[in-house]
Design a protein around this motif. Structure first.
Motif, PDB file in Angstrom:
ATOM      1  N   TRP A 115      39.528  22.253  37.047  1.00 12.33           N
ATOM      2  CA  TRP A 115      39.443  21.664  35.707  1.00 12.33           C
ATOM      3  C   TRP A 115      39.992  22.623  34.661  1.00 12.33           C
ATOM      4  CZ3 TRP A 115      34.359  20.900  32.545  1.00 12.33           C
ATOM      5  CH2 TRP A 115      34.556  19.931  31.540  1.00 12.33           C
ATOM      6  N   VAL A 116      39.492  23.834  34.660  1.00 13.44           N
ATOM      7  CA  VAL A 116      39.905  24.811  33.644  1.00 13.44           C
ATOM      8  C   VAL A 116      41.368  25.195  33.834  1.00 13.44           C
ATOM      9  CG1 VAL A 116      39.436  27.092  32.668  1.00 13.44           C
ATOM     10  CG2 VAL A 116      37.536  25.656  33.430  1.00 13.44           C
ATOM     11  N   SER A 117      41.856  25.197  35.060  1.00 11.66           N
ATOM     12  CA  SER A 117      43.257  25.539  35.312  1.00 11.66           C
ATOM     13  C   SER A 117      44.205  24.598  34.588  1.00 11.66           C
ATOM     14  CB  SER A 117      43.551  25.527  36.815  1.00 11.66           C
ATOM     15  OG  SER A 117      42.860  26.558  37.478  1.00 11.66           O
ATOM     16  N   GLN A 118      43.792  23.358  34.402  1.00  9.61           N
ATOM     17  CA  GLN A 118      44.620  22.411  33.643  1.00  9.61           C
ATOM     18  C   GLN A 118      44.811  22.894  32.213  1.00  9.61           C
ATOM     19  OE1 GLN A 118      43.085  18.382  33.887  1.00  9.61           O
ATOM     20  NE2 GLN A 118      42.482  18.654  36.021  1.00  9.61           N
ATOM     21  N   TRP A 119      43.753  23.413  31.617  1.00  6.88           N
ATOM     22  CA  TRP A 119      43.881  23.928  30.239  1.00  6.88           C
ATOM     23  C   TRP A 119      44.751  25.177  30.217  1.00  6.88           C
ATOM     24  CZ3 TRP A 119      37.898  24.756  29.589  1.00  6.88           C
ATOM     25  CH2 TRP A 119      37.224  23.585  29.951  1.00  6.88           C
ATOM     26  N   LEU A 120      44.516  26.044  31.205  1.00  3.30           N
ATOM     27  CA  LEU A 120      45.230  27.324  31.228  1.00  3.30           C
ATOM     28  C   LEU A 120      46.719  27.152  31.501  1.00  3.30           C
ATOM     29  CD1 LEU A 120      42.597  29.417  33.217  1.00  3.30           C
ATOM     30  CD2 LEU A 120      43.044  29.495  30.768  1.00  3.30           C
ATOM     31  N   SER A 121      47.112  26.020  32.071  1.00  3.11           N
ATOM     32  CA  SER A 121      48.541  25.779  32.278  1.00  3.11           C
ATOM     33  C   SER A 121      49.275  25.629  30.951  1.00  3.11           C
ATOM     34  CB  SER A 121      48.752  24.521  33.136  1.00  3.11           C
ATOM     35  OG  SER A 121      48.311  23.352  32.441  1.00  3.11           O
ATOM     36  N   GLY A 129      26.524  21.435  29.677  1.00  4.67           N
ATOM     37  CA  GLY A 129      27.245  20.829  28.562  1.00  4.67           C
ATOM     38  C   GLY A 129      27.849  19.498  28.969  1.00  4.67           C
ATOM     39  N   VAL A 130      28.863  19.077  28.229  1.00  3.23           N
ATOM     40  CA  VAL A 130      29.497  17.782  28.478  1.00  3.23           C
ATOM     41  C   VAL A 130      30.105  17.776  29.875  1.00  3.23           C
ATOM     42  CG1 VAL A 130      31.204  16.112  27.682  1.00  3.23           C
ATOM     43  CG2 VAL A 130      29.972  17.532  26.027  1.00  3.23           C
ATOM     44  N   ALA A 131      29.718  16.795  30.679  1.00  6.81           N
ATOM     45  CA  ALA A 131      30.108  16.756  32.086  1.00  6.81           C
ATOM     46  C   ALA A 131      31.587  16.432  32.262  1.00  6.81           C
ATOM     47  CB  ALA A 131      29.261  15.729  32.836  1.00  6.81           C
ATOM     48  N   LEU A 132      32.161  16.968  33.318  1.00  5.31           N
ATOM     49  CA  LEU A 132      33.561  16.724  33.661  1.00  5.31           C
ATOM     50  C   LEU A 132      33.849  15.239  33.735  1.00  5.31           C
ATOM     51  CD1 LEU A 132      36.367  17.410  34.887  1.00  5.31           C
ATOM     52  CD2 LEU A 132      35.217  17.733  37.088  1.00  5.31           C
ATOM     53  N   GLN A 133      32.964  14.497  34.390  1.00  3.78           N
ATOM     54  CA  GLN A 133      33.196  13.067  34.601  1.00  3.78           C
ATOM     55  C   GLN A 133      33.025  12.232  33.335  1.00  3.78           C
ATOM     56  OE1 GLN A 133      31.079  15.042  36.182  1.00  3.78           O
ATOM     57  NE2 GLN A 133      29.050  14.117  36.479  1.00  3.78           N
ATOM     58  N   ALA A 134      32.553  12.857  32.251  1.00  6.08           N
ATOM     59  CA  ALA A 134      32.395  12.137  30.987  1.00  6.08           C
ATOM     60  C   ALA A 134      33.680  12.101  30.182  1.00  6.08           C
ATOM     61  CB  ALA A 134      31.286  12.778  30.160  1.00  6.08           C
ATOM     62  N   MET A 135      34.721  12.824  30.651  1.00  6.63           N
ATOM     63  CA  MET A 135      35.967  12.964  29.897  1.00  6.63           C
ATOM     64  C   MET A 135      37.175  12.716  30.786  1.00  6.63           C
ATOM     65  SD  MET A 135      35.140  16.446  27.795  1.00  6.63           S
ATOM     66  CE  MET A 135      34.421  17.185  29.240  1.00  6.63           C
ATOM     67  N   GLY A 136      38.292  12.392  30.152  1.00  2.73           N
ATOM     68  CA  GLY A 136      39.553  12.343  30.848  1.00  2.73           C
ATOM     69  C   GLY A 136      40.204  13.722  30.849  1.00  2.73           C
ATOM     70  N   PRO A 137      41.368  13.863  31.482  1.00  6.02           N
ATOM     71  CA  PRO A 137      42.064  15.162  31.508  1.00  6.02           C
ATOM     72  C   PRO A 137      42.388  15.710  30.125  1.00  6.02           C
ATOM     73  CG  PRO A 137      43.037  13.626  33.086  1.00  6.02           C
ATOM     74  CD  PRO A 137      42.090  12.821  32.248  1.00  6.02           C
ATOM     75  N   GLU A 196      44.951  40.247  34.782  1.00  6.35           N
ATOM     76  CA  GLU A 196      45.143  40.009  36.206  1.00  6.35           C
ATOM     77  C   GLU A 196      46.023  38.784  36.433  1.00  6.35           C
ATOM     78  OE1 GLU A 196      41.421  39.435  38.123  1.00  6.35           O
ATOM     79  OE2 GLU A 196      40.892  37.656  36.976  1.00  6.35           O
ATOM     80  N   PRO A 197      46.683  38.666  37.583  1.00  9.57           N
ATOM     81  CA  PRO A 197      47.556  37.515  37.871  1.00  9.57           C
ATOM     82  C   PRO A 197      46.809  36.196  37.718  1.00  9.57           C
ATOM     83  CG  PRO A 197      47.840  39.224  39.530  1.00  9.57           C
ATOM     84  CD  PRO A 197      46.669  39.649  38.682  1.00  9.57           C
ATOM     85  N   SER A 198      47.542  35.163  37.355  1.00 12.19           N
ATOM     86  CA  SER A 198      46.912  33.882  37.036  1.00 12.19           C
ATOM     87  C   SER A 198      46.130  33.303  38.208  1.00 12.19           C
ATOM     88  CB  SER A 198      47.958  32.877  36.555  1.00 12.19           C
ATOM     89  OG  SER A 198      48.947  32.667  37.548  1.00 12.19           O
ATOM     90  N   ALA A 199      46.596  33.500  39.431  1.00 14.31           N
ATOM     91  CA  ALA A 199      45.882  32.957  40.585  1.00 14.31           C
ATOM     92  C   ALA A 199      44.480  33.551  40.679  1.00 14.31           C
ATOM     93  CB  ALA A 199      46.661  33.231  41.873  1.00 14.31           C
ATOM     94  N   ALA A 200      44.378  34.858  40.457  1.00 11.22           N
ATOM     95  CA  ALA A 200      43.065  35.503  40.479  1.00 11.22           C
ATOM     96  C   ALA A 200      42.264  35.137  39.231  1.00 11.22           C
ATOM     97  CB  ALA A 200      43.226  37.019  40.572  1.00 11.22           C
ATOM     98  N   PHE A 201      42.941  35.078  38.091  1.00 14.75           N
ATOM     99  CA  PHE A 201      42.300  34.721  36.821  1.00 14.75           C
ATOM    100  C   PHE A 201      41.600  33.375  36.948  1.00 14.75           C
ATOM    101  CE2 PHE A 201      41.899  33.241  32.529  1.00 14.75           C
ATOM    102  CZ  PHE A 201      41.885  34.358  31.698  1.00 14.75           C
ATOM    103  N   ASN A 202      42.285  32.393  37.510  1.00 16.26           N
ATOM    104  CA  ASN A 202      41.743  31.036  37.581  1.00 16.26           C
ATOM    105  C   ASN A 202      40.510  30.936  38.471  1.00 16.26           C
ATOM    106  OD1 ASN A 202      43.872  30.436  35.935  1.00 16.26           O
ATOM    107  ND2 ASN A 202      44.983  29.178  37.419  1.00 16.26           N
ATOM    108  N   THR A 203      40.420  31.811  39.486  1.00 18.73           N
ATOM    109  CA  THR A 203      39.263  31.745  40.377  1.00 18.73           C
ATOM    110  C   THR A 203      37.980  32.152  39.671  1.00 18.73           C
ATOM    111  OG1 THR A 203      39.506  34.032  41.186  1.00 18.73           O
ATOM    112  CG2 THR A 203      40.722  32.304  42.366  1.00 18.73           C
ATOM    113  N   ARG A 204      38.069  32.793  38.518  1.00 23.04           N
ATOM    114  CA  ARG A 204      36.871  33.252  37.806  1.00 23.04           C
ATOM    115  C   ARG A 204      36.030  32.100  37.282  1.00 23.04           C
ATOM    116  NH1 ARG A 204      36.706  38.422  39.604  1.00 23.04           N
ATOM    117  NH2 ARG A 204      38.694  39.495  39.221  1.00 23.04           N
ATOM    118  N   PHE A 205      36.571  30.896  37.347  1.00 16.50           N
ATOM    119  CA  PHE A 205      35.852  29.745  36.809  1.00 16.50           C
ATOM    120  C   PHE A 205      35.104  28.970  37.895  1.00 16.50           C
ATOM    121  CE2 PHE A 205      39.275  30.916  34.002  1.00 16.50           C
ATOM    122  CZ  PHE A 205      38.609  31.021  32.786  1.00 16.50           C
ATOM    123  N   GLY A 206      35.053  29.550  39.091  1.00 10.58           N
ATOM    124  CA  GLY A 206      34.200  29.035  40.154  1.00 10.58           C
ATOM    125  C   GLY A 206      34.446  27.576  40.464  1.00 10.58           C
ATOM    126  N   ALA A 207      33.371  26.796  40.453  1.00 13.82           N
ATOM    127  CA  ALA A 207      33.458  25.378  40.808  1.00 13.82           C
ATOM    128  C   ALA A 207      34.304  24.577  39.832  1.00 13.82           C
ATOM    129  CB  ALA A 207      32.049  24.789  40.879  1.00 13.82           C
TER     130      ALA A 207
END
Length: 447
Positions: free
Chosen positions: A85-91, A386-394, A70-81
Motif C-alpha cells: 500500500w505505502v509503496s504506491q505512494w512512494l512511487s 486509523g482509516v482502513a485500507l479497504q475503506a479507500m481506493g488507491p 537506503e535503497p528503495s527496496a529495503a526502504f519499502n520493507t519498513r512498512f511491514g504488512a
C-alpha cells in the motif's frame, strides 16, 4: 513560529464555498496543499492550532530526520504488512524525491553515518519557513489560504463544520473536494488528538482503533509489580548501552528462546524509566511487543548484556572462583558488568539464578524482560491504526464519502523511526492531492 491569520474578516461568516479544503496542517496536509496549489487549484487549509507544523517542529528540535538513504527496496520493507500500500505512494515521492523537494526549498541535506538524512542546518524551522513562504507566495499557481484555530467538528449535510475561537459562530464550508490530514493521537497537545475518529465512523468509514507505535513499555518486573523502589530510585533515567535486543519467536520466552529464529534482533541502546523502558532500540521492536501484549496478554524481550562476548567466554568468567569477593565485584572484575547492566541483572534474576553459574551466564546473554503494557498512545512517537485500507481506493478517496480523501498518520499504517514516517506522510499527501485533481477533472467533464 506563527502565521498571521488571513481570515479575520471571516470571523462572523457562517458559510464559505471553496474549491478544495484541506483539514490538518501537518506534513501530509501541507504537501497536498502544495501539489494542488501548483496545479492551479484554490486551496483553503484549516487547522485547530494557532500555527501549522507543530509536531514537525518539535520532532526536529534534536535534528530533523527527513528520510533515509537506503535503497528503495529495503526502504519499502519498513512498512511491514502495509508495504504494498505505502509503496504506491512512494512511487510518486520517494526518499530521493524528498531530498530534491527540500533542495528546491533552498535546504540542502546530508546523509548521516546511520543512513538517516538530515537538513544541513539540522533544524525543522528553516525548512518549514521556506515551505510556508512558497505556499503563501508561489512563483506559479494559486496561493494557499490558511484558516487557523478552526477545529473540524464533522459534517452537516454536504458541508464541513468548524468550531472557531472565542464566541464566533461555527463555520460551514462547502467544497469541491476535501483532504483530511488530521494525524493520529500521539502528542495531542500539538493538535493530533484522534477526535476525527468518531466523525468518520458516523459516516460508515471503517477505522481501526488507534494504538501506540514507536512507544515505550511498562515492565512486569520479577514479581509482577514493576521495578522495585530501590531499582527505580537508583537507575531510572540511566541508559543501557551496547546491548542486543531480541524479540523471540512467539512460541516462548526465556534464555532457551534465543536459539529460535527471532522476529527482531538489533544492537543499540535504550533508557530505563520510572516504570519500564523506552528509547530508539525499544521503539524499533515495539510493534511486535505491543501486538504480543494485545493478542496474548504477555510479552517478553531478551537482552544480551555483553554482545561482544561469546556464551563460552561469559560462562568461563562467571564460573571463575571468586573467593571472598561479592558477586557484583566478581562480575565487574571478570566481565566489566556494572552500572545499569549490573542493576538490571540483579533486578530481574532470582537468587537461585544468581547462585548458579550456568543459569547466570545464560541470563547475561539472554536476560528475559517481561512487559506489562505499552505506554499510552499520547506519549508514543507515532500512531498505528486509523482509516482502513479497504475503506479507500488507491487514490485515498473514501468509498463511504466520495470527494473526501485522507492522508498521513490518520491512515492504518506504521513505520519505525528513521525518516520513514515523515517520507510516507509526505508521499501520502501527494497521493491524495493527485486523487483530488482527478476528481475535480471528472467533475468538470460532467458539468
Amino acid at each position: 513560529m506563527s502565521l498571521p491569520d488571513p481570515t479575520s474578516h471571516l470571523h462572523d461568516a457562517l458559510e464559505l464555498s471553496v474549491e478544495v479544503a484541506i483539514v490538518g496542517g501537518g506534513p501530509a496536509g501541507l504537501m497536498a496543499a502544495e501539489v494542488l496549489s501548483q496545479a492551479g487549484v484554490s486551496v483553503h487549509l484549516f487547522d485547530a492550532m494557532p500555527s501549522v507544523g507543530r509536531k514537525f517542529l518539535l520532532a526536529g528540535k534534536g535534528g530533523l530526520n527527513l528520510t533515509h538513504a537506503e535503497p528503495s527496496a529495503a526502504f519499502n520493507t519498513r512498512f511491514g504488512a502495509r508495504e504494498a500500500w505505502v509503496s504506491q505512494w512512494l512511487s510518486g515521492l520517494d526518499a530521493q524525491g524528498v531530498r530534491d523537494w527540500a533542495e528546491g526549498l533552498g535546504v540542502s541535506t546530508f546523509v548521516g553515518s546511520s543512513g538517516r538524512v538530515f537538513p544541513a542546518e539540522m533544524k525543522a524551522a528553516p525548512l518549514l519557513r521556506a515551505w510556508l513562504q512558497r505556499l503563501r507566495h508561489p512563483a506559479s499557481g494559486v496561493p494557499v489560504q490558511f484558516h487557523m484555530r478552526h477545529r473540524w467538528l464533522g459534517w452537516q449535510g454536504d458541508h464541513l463544520v468548524f468550531g472557531r475561537r472565542d464566541d464566533a459562530p461555527s463555520l460551514k464550508v462547502k467544497t469541491g473536494a476535501t483532504v483530511l490530514a488530521l494525524g493520529g493521537a500521539s502528542w495531542p497537545h500539538l493538535g493530533s488528538d484522534g477526535a476525527w475518529l468518531a466523525h468518520l465512523q458516523a459516516q460508515g468509514v471503517e477505522v481501526a482503533p488507534l494504538k501506540p507505535a514507536n512507544c515505550g513499555f511498562d515492565v512486569l518486573g520479577r514479581e509482577g509489580q514493576g521495578w522495585t523502589a530501590h531499582f527505580r530510585d537508583k537507575l531510572a533515567g540511566h541508559p543501557l548501552k551496547s546491548v542486543v535486543l531480541t524479540v523471540p519467536a512467539p512460541q516462548g520466552a526465556g534464555p532457551e528462546a534465543a536459539a529460535q529464529t527471532p522476529r527482531f534482533q538489533r544492537k543499540g541502546e535504550f533508557v530505563l524509566t520510572e516504570t519500564g523502558i523506552e528509547g530508539s532500540l525499544v521503539y524499533a521492536a515495539s510493534a511486535w511487543l505491543r501486538d504480543d501484549l494485545a493478542e496474548h496478554g504477555q510479552a517478553h524481550l531478551l537482552l544480551d548484556l555483553l554482545p561482544d562476548k561469546t556464551p563460552e567466554q561469559v560462562l568461563k568468567d562467571v564460573a571463575w572462583p571468586r573467593g571472598s569477593r561479592s558477586l557484583s565485584s566478581h562480575l565487574k572484575s571478570r566481565l566489566g558488568l556494572d552500572g545499569a547492566k549490573m542493576g538490571l541483572l540483579f533486578e530481574l534474576c532470582t537468587p537461585e539464578t544468581l547462585a548458579r553459574p550456568e543459569a547466570l551466564a545464560a541470563h547475561i546473554k539472554a536476560l528475559p524482560v517481561p512487559l506489562k503494557r505499552p505506554r499510552p498512545v499520547a506519549e508514543a512517537i507515532s500512531t498505528a491504526g486509523g482509516v482502513a485500507l479497504q475503506a479507500m481506493g488507491p487514490d485515498l478517496m473514501l468509498a463511504a464519502r466520495p470527494g473526501v480523501f485522507c492522508a498521513g498518520e490518520m491512515l492504518d499504517w506504521e513505520a519505525p523511526t528513521g525518516g520513514y514516517l515523515l517520507t510516507a506522510c509526505l508521499a501520502s499527501g501527494r497521493q491524495a492531492a493527485q486523487g483530488v485533481l482527478k476528481s475535480l477533472a471528472t467533475q468538470s467533464h460532467t458539468i
